[in-house]
Design a protein around this motif. Structure first.
Motif, PDB file in Angstrom:
ATOM      1  N   ILE A 117       0.893  -1.073   0.151  1.00 18.15           N
ATOM      2  CA  ILE A 117      -0.007   0.142  -0.117  1.00 18.15           C
ATOM      3  C   ILE A 117       0.502   1.075   0.004  1.00 18.15           C
ATOM      4  O   ILE A 117       0.569   2.206  -0.683  1.00 18.15           O
ATOM      5  N   VAL A 118       1.957   1.102   1.157  1.00 22.84           N
ATOM      6  CA  VAL A 118       2.830   2.110   0.796  1.00 22.84           C
ATOM      7  C   VAL A 118       3.899   2.701  -0.443  1.00 22.84           C
ATOM      8  O   VAL A 118       3.612   3.650  -0.897  1.00 22.84           O
ATOM      9  N   LEU A 119       4.203   2.108  -0.790  1.00 23.15           N
ATOM     10  CA  LEU A 119       4.886   2.142  -2.094  1.00 23.15           C
ATOM     11  C   LEU A 119       3.678   1.720  -3.572  1.00 23.15           C
ATOM     12  O   LEU A 119       4.441   2.699  -4.415  1.00 23.15           O
ATOM     13  N   SER A 120       2.696   1.351  -3.671  1.00 22.20           N
ATOM     14  CA  SER A 120       1.568   2.105  -4.474  1.00 22.20           C
ATOM     15  C   SER A 120       1.821   3.436  -4.050  1.00 22.20           C
ATOM     16  O   SER A 120       1.624   4.164  -4.645  1.00 22.20           O
ATOM     17  N   PHE A 121       0.978   3.860  -2.779  1.00 17.36           N
ATOM     18  CA  PHE A 121       1.481   5.207  -3.151  1.00 17.36           C
ATOM     19  C   PHE A 121       2.462   6.410  -3.382  1.00 17.36           C
ATOM     20  O   PHE A 121       2.857   7.338  -3.882  1.00 17.36           O
ATOM     21  N   ALA A 122       4.449   5.616  -2.872  1.00 22.41           N
ATOM     22  CA  ALA A 122       5.204   6.383  -3.249  1.00 22.41           C
ATOM     23  C   ALA A 122       5.072   6.435  -4.980  1.00 22.41           C
ATOM     24  O   ALA A 122       5.608   7.569  -5.302  1.00 22.41           O
ATOM     25  N   LEU A 123       5.101   5.305  -5.649  1.00 21.74           N
ATOM     26  CA  LEU A 123       4.427   5.041  -7.342  1.00 21.74           C
ATOM     27  C   LEU A 123       3.819   5.831  -7.496  1.00 21.74           C
ATOM     28  O   LEU A 123       4.588   7.489  -8.806  1.00 21.74           O
ATOM     29  N   GLY A 124       3.213   6.812  -6.754  1.00 22.62           N
ATOM     30  CA  GLY A 124       1.548   7.845  -8.157  1.00 22.62           C
ATOM     31  C   GLY A 124       2.625   8.846  -6.972  1.00 22.62           C
ATOM     32  O   GLY A 124       2.358   9.859  -8.355  1.00 22.62           O
ATOM     33  N   LEU A 125       3.141   8.947  -6.282  1.00 23.77           N
ATOM     34  CA  LEU A 125       3.505  10.593  -5.816  1.00 23.77           C
ATOM     35  C   LEU A 125       4.657  10.851  -6.867  1.00 23.77           C
ATOM     36  O   LEU A 125       4.726  12.349  -7.234  1.00 23.77           O
ATOM     37  N   GLY A 126       5.594  10.028  -7.032  1.00 25.82           N
ATOM     38  CA  GLY A 126       6.851   9.568  -8.033  1.00 25.82           C
ATOM     39  C   GLY A 126       6.243  10.283  -9.616  1.00 25.82           C
ATOM     40  O   GLY A 126       7.001  11.014  -9.935  1.00 25.82           O
ATOM     41  N   ALA A 127       5.209   9.604 -10.050  1.00 24.36           N
ATOM     42  CA  ALA A 127       4.622   9.787 -11.305  1.00 24.36           C
ATOM     43  C   ALA A 127       4.432  11.269 -11.478  1.00 24.36           C
ATOM     44  O   ALA A 127       4.942  12.173 -12.496  1.00 24.36           O
ATOM     45  N   ALA A 128       3.176  11.988 -10.248  1.00 25.10           N
ATOM     46  CA  ALA A 128       3.675  12.957  -9.953  1.00 25.10           C
ATOM     47  C   ALA A 128       4.177  13.998 -10.295  1.00 25.10           C
ATOM     48  O   ALA A 128       4.334  15.165 -11.091  1.00 25.10           O
ATOM     49  N   LEU A 129       4.848  13.790  -9.629  1.00 19.03           N
ATOM     50  CA  LEU A 129       6.648  15.138  -8.842  1.00 19.03           C
ATOM     51  C   LEU A 129       7.019  14.937 -10.924  1.00 19.03           C
ATOM     52  O   LEU A 129       7.401  15.591 -10.967  1.00 19.03           O
ATOM     53  N   SER A 130       6.588  13.501 -11.534  1.00 25.05           N
ATOM     54  CA  SER A 130       8.668  13.587 -12.585  1.00 25.05           C
ATOM     55  C   SER A 130       7.750  14.069 -13.840  1.00 25.05           C
ATOM     56  O   SER A 130       7.619  14.085 -15.000  1.00 25.05           O
ATOM     57  N   ARG A 131       6.140  14.436 -13.298  1.00 24.74           N
ATOM     58  CA  ARG A 131       5.439  14.974 -14.775  1.00 24.74           C
ATOM     59  C   ARG A 131       4.847  13.743 -15.646  1.00 24.74           C
ATOM     60  O   ARG A 131       4.170  13.793 -16.600  1.00 24.74           O
ATOM     61  N   SER A 132       4.687  12.749 -14.835  1.00 24.49           N
ATOM     62  CA  SER A 132       3.879  11.837 -15.793  1.00 24.49           C
ATOM     63  C   SER A 132       2.886  11.827 -16.213  1.00 24.49           C
ATOM     64  O   SER A 132       1.952  12.803 -15.475  1.00 24.49           O
ATOM     65  N   ASP A 133       2.352  11.274 -17.024  1.00 27.35           N
ATOM     66  CA  ASP A 133       1.238  11.210 -17.936  1.00 27.35           C
ATOM     67  C   ASP A 133      -0.331   9.731 -16.831  1.00 27.35           C
ATOM     68  O   ASP A 133      -1.212   9.760 -17.853  1.00 27.35           O
ATOM     69  N   LEU A 134       0.326   9.149 -16.533  1.00 25.71           N
ATOM     70  CA  LEU A 134      -0.316   8.447 -15.347  1.00 25.71           C
ATOM     71  C   LEU A 134      -1.509   9.340 -14.814  1.00 25.71           C
ATOM     72  O   LEU A 134      -1.003   9.997 -13.797  1.00 25.71           O
ATOM     73  N   THR A 135      -2.857   8.337 -15.174  1.00 24.34           N
ATOM     74  CA  THR A 135      -3.416   9.579 -14.383  1.00 24.34           C
ATOM     75  C   THR A 135      -4.568   7.736 -13.727  1.00 24.34           C
ATOM     76  O   THR A 135      -4.462   6.303 -14.273  1.00 24.34           O
ATOM     77  N   VAL A 136      -5.406   7.774 -12.753  1.00 20.93           N
ATOM     78  CA  VAL A 136      -6.279   7.257 -12.434  1.00 20.93           C
ATOM     79  C   VAL A 136      -7.730   8.197 -12.733  1.00 20.93           C
ATOM     80  O   VAL A 136      -7.991   8.715 -12.845  1.00 20.93           O
ATOM     81  N   PRO A 137      -8.526   6.931 -14.296  1.00 17.96           N
ATOM     82  CA  PRO A 137     -10.175   8.135 -14.410  1.00 17.96           C
ATOM     83  C   PRO A 137     -10.871   7.926 -13.290  1.00 17.96           C
ATOM     84  O   PRO A 137     -10.911   7.463 -11.840  1.00 17.96           O
ATOM     85  N   GLU A 138     -11.343   9.057 -12.985  1.00 21.04           N
ATOM     86  CA  GLU A 138     -12.283   9.791 -12.022  1.00 21.04           C
ATOM     87  C   GLU A 138     -13.210   8.771 -11.613  1.00 21.04           C
ATOM     88  O   GLU A 138     -13.479   8.088 -10.438  1.00 21.04           O
ATOM     89  N   ALA A 139     -14.164   8.574 -12.731  1.00 20.86           N
ATOM     90  CA  ALA A 139     -14.718   7.088 -11.840  1.00 20.86           C
ATOM     91  C   ALA A 139     -14.573   6.038 -11.586  1.00 20.86           C
ATOM     92  O   ALA A 139     -14.917   5.457 -10.218  1.00 20.86           O
ATOM     93  N   VAL A 140     -12.829   5.698 -11.986  1.00 19.21           N
ATOM     94  CA  VAL A 140     -12.621   4.633 -11.363  1.00 19.21           C
ATOM     95  C   VAL A 140     -11.711   4.832 -10.214  1.00 19.21           C
ATOM     96  O   VAL A 140     -12.876   4.024  -8.878  1.00 19.21           O
ATOM     97  N   ALA A 141     -11.308   5.900  -9.418  1.00 15.51           N
ATOM     98  CA  ALA A 141     -11.491   6.557  -8.003  1.00 15.51           C
ATOM     99  C   ALA A 141     -12.652   6.488  -7.434  1.00 15.51           C
ATOM    100  O   ALA A 141     -12.517   6.781  -5.837  1.00 15.51           O
ATOM    101  N   LYS A 142     -13.880   7.118  -7.752  1.00 19.11           N
ATOM    102  CA  LYS A 142     -14.579   7.168  -6.830  1.00 19.11           C
ATOM    103  C   LYS A 142     -15.222   5.742  -6.374  1.00 19.11           C
ATOM    104  O   LYS A 142     -15.803   5.597  -5.535  1.00 19.11           O
ATOM    105  N   ALA A 143     -15.730   4.910  -7.519  1.00 17.09           N
ATOM    106  CA  ALA A 143     -15.688   3.476  -7.127  1.00 17.09           C
ATOM    107  C   ALA A 143     -15.005   3.268  -6.709  1.00 17.09           C
ATOM    108  O   ALA A 143     -15.207   2.079  -5.206  1.00 17.09           O
ATOM    109  N   MET A 144     -13.296   3.168  -6.665  1.00 19.81           N
ATOM    110  CA  MET A 144     -12.875   2.463  -5.486  1.00 19.81           C
ATOM    111  C   MET A 144     -12.940   2.776  -4.332  1.00 19.81           C
ATOM    112  O   MET A 144     -13.082   2.629  -2.936  1.00 19.81           O
ATOM    113  N   SER A 145     -13.039   4.075  -4.147  1.00 23.35           N
ATOM    114  CA  SER A 145     -13.320   4.750  -2.620  1.00 23.35           C
ATOM    115  C   SER A 145     -14.925   4.416  -2.053  1.00 23.35           C
ATOM    116  O   SER A 145     -14.533   4.529  -1.219  1.00 23.35           O
ATOM    117  N   LEU A 146     -15.874   4.637  -2.860  1.00 23.13           N
ATOM    118  CA  LEU A 146     -17.050   3.642  -2.069  1.00 23.13           C
ATOM    119  C   LEU A 146     -16.797   2.376  -2.298  1.00 23.13           C
ATOM    120  O   LEU A 146     -17.503   1.711  -0.762  1.00 23.13           O
TER     121      LEU A 146
END
Length: 330
Positions: free
Chosen positions: A13-42
């Motif tokens: 779980i922490v390494l997954s967070f680190a992957l997303g953080l590193g991708a954003a800071l390096s300006r990668s185009d990696l994204t999670v669709p908003e609908a998918v993120a909402k579904a996971m939150s639910l």
């Protein structure tokens, strides 16, 4: 504690967070669709609420539940006062800005709470199922305290009138009918009503996929936090950034004292610490946009999501669990 911290830092779980953080800071185009993120939150909210309700049904209701709810409400109302005082000393924020930020540090981060329960489950440490209800009870009081702080600081009459006439109904709606809280309490009630038999019917949906969905969700949270760091650059000074680390430790200490005084289990005390240490970045920002629209959202979102959340997820949680074990002797 070092072993637990290392295990936590190297957990999926922490390494997954680190992957997303590193991708954003390096300006990668990696994204999670908003609908998918909402579904996971639910899914995560339903799963944690349902399992908490089942635990209460299995354990039964007693006086400790009521005292824990009162303790949570008390912490949520008082912690913003401490946060406000610290911010006025440590940063150059105005009273209104400090009050808006303080509200976030009395309320809670349900994602941090979920991550805390995952660590406890992985270590086989028990916790009271009613802590889900305590988490829900700690959302609103902090917001009310923040609005009292703003009024006490002496906002202008025009601002006061506008906030009272335009925002009161919307604010109550945001606080009391916030979607995450409605789902959490609703799932808790369903789990309580159906009990272990209900969990057995949907066990393959609630239990088995939980860790995997949490990893993907925290990947998205890493992306959001990284973008927040980039967007908030230059908005906050060193004093404010230091507050984002110091305040969670104060909140955790308060949760430790409360959980120990109530005689909760190791997991219950740890979760009280997590709730005291976490900072809201969902319900309270929505409420602050309505109640205090003049405050720049980058201030409180950067602190809660880009500073406090990563600290809690990587270093804070192992500290809280270790201290809870030490104090309770578990």
């Amino acid at each position: 504690m070092l072993d637990l911290a290392l295990a936590n830092l190297l957990s999926p779980i922490v390494l997954s967070f680190a992957l997303g953080l590193g991708a954003a800071l390096s300006r990668s185009d990696l994204t999670v669709p908003e609908a998918v993120a909402k579904a996971m939150s639910l899914y995560l909210l339903f799963a944690i609420g349902f399992k908490g309700g089942v635990s209460v049904a299995d354990h039964g209701v007693d006086g400790t539940l009521g005292l824990a709810l009162l303790g949570g409400v008390f912490l949520s109302a008082v912690l913003p006062l401490i946060a406000f005082a610290l911010l006025r000393v440590m940063s150059g924020m105005s009273a209104t800005e400090a009050a808006a930020v303080a509200a976030h540090y009395g309320s809670i981060s349900i994602v941090t709470f979920v991550a805390g329960t995952a660590i406890l489950d992985a270590r086989g440490l028990p916790s009271e199922g009613f802590m889900v209800a305590v988490a829900a009870a700690m959302e609103a009081p902090a917001i009310l305290t923040a609005l009292w702080l703003v009024a006490r600081a002496g906002k202008g009459a025009a601002d006061k009138s506008q906030a009272q006439s335009q925002s009161r109904g919307e604010l109550l709606h945001e606080v009391l009918l916030n979607g995450s809280i409605v789902l959490l309490i609703g799932a808790f009630a369903i789990g309580w009503i159906t009990g272990p038999a209900g969990l057995a019917q949907i066990d393959s949906f609630i239990v088995a996929p939980f860790q995997g969905v949490l990893c993907l969700f925290l990947l998205d949270m890493g992306l959001v936090a990284g973008r927040g760091m980039r967007a908030g650059r230059g908005v906050l000074g060193l004093g404010a950034l230091a507050f984002g680390i110091v305040m969670p430790l104060i909140g955790a200490a308060s949760g430790l004292a409360m959980g120990a005084a109530l005689g909760l289990s190791v997991g219950g005390v740890a979760l009280f610490m997590v709730l005291g240490a976490s900072a809201s970045y969902i319900a309270v920002p929505a409420a602050m946009r309505v109640a205090l629209p003049q405050v720049n959202p980058a201030i409180y979102l950067t602190l809660s999501l880009a500073v406090t959340f990563p600290f809690n997820l990587t270093l804070g949680l192992p500290i809280y669990v270790t201290l809870a074990q030490y104090v309770t002797g578990g």
